[in-house]
Design a protein around this motif. Sequence first.
Motif, short mmCIF file in Angstrom:
data_model
loop_
_atom_site.label_atom_id
_atom_site.label_comp_id
_atom_site.label_asym_id
_atom_site.label_seq_id
_atom_site.Cartn_x
_atom_site.Cartn_y
_atom_site.Cartn_z
N PHE A 50 0.83 -1.20 0.00
CA PHE A 50 0.00 0.00 0.00
C PHE A 50 0.87 1.25 0.00
O PHE A 50 1.86 1.34 0.73
CB PHE A 50 -0.91 0.03 1.22
N LYS A 51 0.50 2.23 -0.83
CA LYS A 51 1.17 3.52 -0.83
C LYS A 51 0.34 4.51 -0.05
O LYS A 51 -0.88 4.61 -0.23
CB LYS A 51 1.38 4.02 -2.26
N HIS A 52 1.01 5.25 0.82
CA HIS A 52 0.33 6.20 1.71
C HIS A 52 0.31 7.58 1.09
O HIS A 52 1.35 8.10 0.67
CB HIS A 52 1.07 6.23 3.06
N TYR A 53 -0.89 8.20 1.04
CA TYR A 53 -1.05 9.57 0.55
C TYR A 53 -1.54 10.42 1.73
O TYR A 53 -2.74 10.50 1.99
CB TYR A 53 -2.02 9.62 -0.62
N ALA A 54 -0.58 11.01 2.44
CA ALA A 54 -0.91 11.79 3.63
C ALA A 54 -1.58 13.10 3.23
O ALA A 54 -1.17 13.76 2.28
CB ALA A 54 0.35 12.07 4.43
N THR A 64 -5.79 9.44 -6.07
CA THR A 64 -4.78 9.76 -5.06
C THR A 64 -5.14 11.00 -4.25
O THR A 64 -4.38 11.41 -3.38
CB THR A 64 -3.41 9.99 -5.72
N LYS A 65 -6.31 11.60 -4.53
CA LYS A 65 -6.78 12.74 -3.76
C LYS A 65 -8.30 12.77 -3.78
O LYS A 65 -8.91 12.48 -4.81
CB LYS A 65 -6.24 14.07 -4.31
N PHE A 66 -8.90 13.11 -2.62
CA PHE A 66 -10.35 13.18 -2.50
C PHE A 66 -10.74 14.58 -2.05
O PHE A 66 -10.28 15.07 -1.01
CB PHE A 66 -10.86 12.15 -1.49
N SER A 67 -11.60 15.22 -2.85
CA SER A 67 -12.04 16.59 -2.57
C SER A 67 -13.52 16.61 -2.27
O SER A 67 -14.32 15.93 -2.94
CB SER A 67 -11.76 17.50 -3.77
N ILE A 68 -13.91 17.40 -1.27
CA ILE A 68 -15.33 17.55 -0.95
C ILE A 68 -16.02 18.28 -2.08
O ILE A 68 -15.58 19.34 -2.52
CB ILE A 68 -15.51 18.31 0.38
N THR A 69 -17.10 17.68 -2.59
CA THR A 69 -17.83 18.23 -3.72
C THR A 69 -19.33 18.20 -3.43
O THR A 69 -19.86 17.12 -3.15
CB THR A 69 -17.55 17.41 -5.00
N THR A 83 -15.09 13.53 -4.06
CA THR A 83 -14.82 13.06 -5.42
C THR A 83 -13.33 12.78 -5.56
O THR A 83 -12.49 13.62 -5.23
CB THR A 83 -15.24 14.12 -6.46
N GLY A 84 -13.01 11.60 -6.05
CA GLY A 84 -11.61 11.22 -6.22
C GLY A 84 -11.07 11.66 -7.57
O GLY A 84 -11.82 11.78 -8.55
N THR A 85 -9.79 11.92 -7.62
CA THR A 85 -9.14 12.23 -8.89
C THR A 85 -9.08 10.98 -9.76
O THR A 85 -9.33 9.87 -9.30
CB THR A 85 -7.72 12.76 -8.66
N GLU A 86 -8.72 11.16 -11.03
CA GLU A 86 -8.64 10.03 -11.95
C GLU A 86 -7.65 8.99 -11.47
O GLU A 86 -7.87 7.78 -11.62
CB GLU A 86 -8.26 10.52 -13.34
N GLU A 87 -6.55 9.44 -10.84
CA GLU A 87 -5.55 8.50 -10.31
C GLU A 87 -5.97 7.94 -8.96
O GLU A 87 -5.33 7.04 -8.42
CB GLU A 87 -4.20 9.20 -10.17
N GLY A 126 -9.47 7.53 5.26
CA GLY A 126 -9.92 8.10 6.51
C GLY A 126 -10.29 9.54 6.28
O GLY A 126 -10.48 9.98 5.14
N ASN A 127 -10.35 10.32 7.34
CA ASN A 127 -10.73 11.73 7.20
C ASN A 127 -9.60 12.61 6.70
O ASN A 127 -9.83 13.78 6.35
CB ASN A 127 -11.24 12.27 8.54
N ARG A 128 -8.37 12.09 6.69
CA ARG A 128 -7.22 12.88 6.22
C ARG A 128 -6.39 12.16 5.16
O ARG A 128 -5.89 12.79 4.24
CB ARG A 128 -6.31 13.24 7.41
N ASP A 129 -6.22 10.85 5.30
CA ASP A 129 -5.24 10.13 4.48
C ASP A 129 -5.88 9.07 3.63
O ASP A 129 -6.99 8.57 3.91
CB ASP A 129 -4.19 9.46 5.38
N LEU A 130 -5.14 8.68 2.57
CA LEU A 130 -5.51 7.57 1.69
C LEU A 130 -4.37 6.56 1.65
O LEU A 130 -3.20 6.92 1.80
CB LEU A 130 -5.75 8.07 0.26
#
Length: 424
Positions: free
Chosen positions: A44-48, A105-110, A99-103, A417-421
């Motif tokens: 697993f790769k961590h995206y803080a 690797t990031k989730f933005s509130i939409t 909403t997640g990006t195409e990759e 989670g609420n901060r990380d992927l």
Amino acid sequence: MRTRGGGLTTMTSLATGAALALGGCGSTGTGGGTGDTSATALGFKHYAGAVDYPSTTGPHNAGYVAPGEGLRRLAPLGDCALGLGTFANGYRYVNVNWTGTEECTKFSITPNPAPDDATDVPGSMRGGWAGGGLTGDVVVPWDDGSLLAVGAAVTRRAPNGKQSQLATLPLTFNTHPEQETADDATVNTAVRVGARLLIGGGQTIDKAETPYVFASDDAGRTVRRVPLPAVDGLQPTTPVGDFGVNGTEVVAFGAAATNAFDFHSTGTIAVWHSTDSGSHWTSGEIAGTPPGTQVRRVLYASGQWVAVGGYARAGAFYDSLPLVLTSRDGTHWARMDTTAMGDGEITAATVDSSGHPVLVGSAARPKSKPDTRTVWCGAVWLGDATLSRWKRGGLGCSEDPPNAVALLADGRVLIAGNRDLWLS
């Protein structure tokens, strides 16, 4: 396990598993575990900081989200997933989506949270940002690329993002949480079984809680109630907590054992089994469950049924150990010795592209000072083809542990989670 309904004969009750050993937060014990390791060692790769935090900051809220709030679920969507949960707007918790990006690797509130600009409204009357996005307690991906969200009603999110309300559940939902004695209903689970939508939960009437199941054969446009047989002649007082599906076979578990809030005695947990996509059910119970037993998820993985959750250790509400129940036929269940899995309650689960279970959970870290917030140590467990060994990876310790996991369309596993992927 004893079964009831459909003329089935009585089975003997299962004996409980061996007592579980004690361990520290993040430990895995000995045996089938792999010792303390980071989830990165398991692929697993961590995206803080990749998740927009579900809280505003200001005089009414200092950027804090209570346990159980925030990003709760992940619904696979396109190349990534849609996150669903709640947002602390300074006054209350409101519905939001990520909403997640195409990759992925990031989730933005939409849509983006709006500031509280009601300066001409007295503070006690303000409600803050109203939230937005798809609403519902559970979400089911449909085969046409849409999502069906189920709460007080079924809402369909079309592939283009347009939403439409479908059936309304014929239940009483308490929209005023401050009225704790009011009749209420909860939606805990929903699944697709072929072309059928099954919905499960519980309803409280006159302080008595009972489980329910609804079925829909037109993708949520209409729903009908499906009778659940009594367990050992009595109506269970636990809601349906989760469904597991394998073809036309469905297993439903009660959310909690009869002793879920009594940490000094063993109890029983209700389980129902259907072989015809949820049209008809037989019932049974698993006896001798540990104090505080709660079942969070039910899966069909590694060629067998798997129900997971946690139970209390030494009567401590925030000190849990993993619970894993397995069955070959959906009616006879055994509790695994999870000593090697270490501490923590399993709160989310999925099945990877190989058909093996992926479990996510966390354990409370002992407090150094009594008036500080609880820090949770997250973990992921990977099961093998026989469930005889579990690999455990640490997901770090924070006030916001990971609480959602999903298998993406391309076979990757996403933990959030609420901060990380974390992405496999």
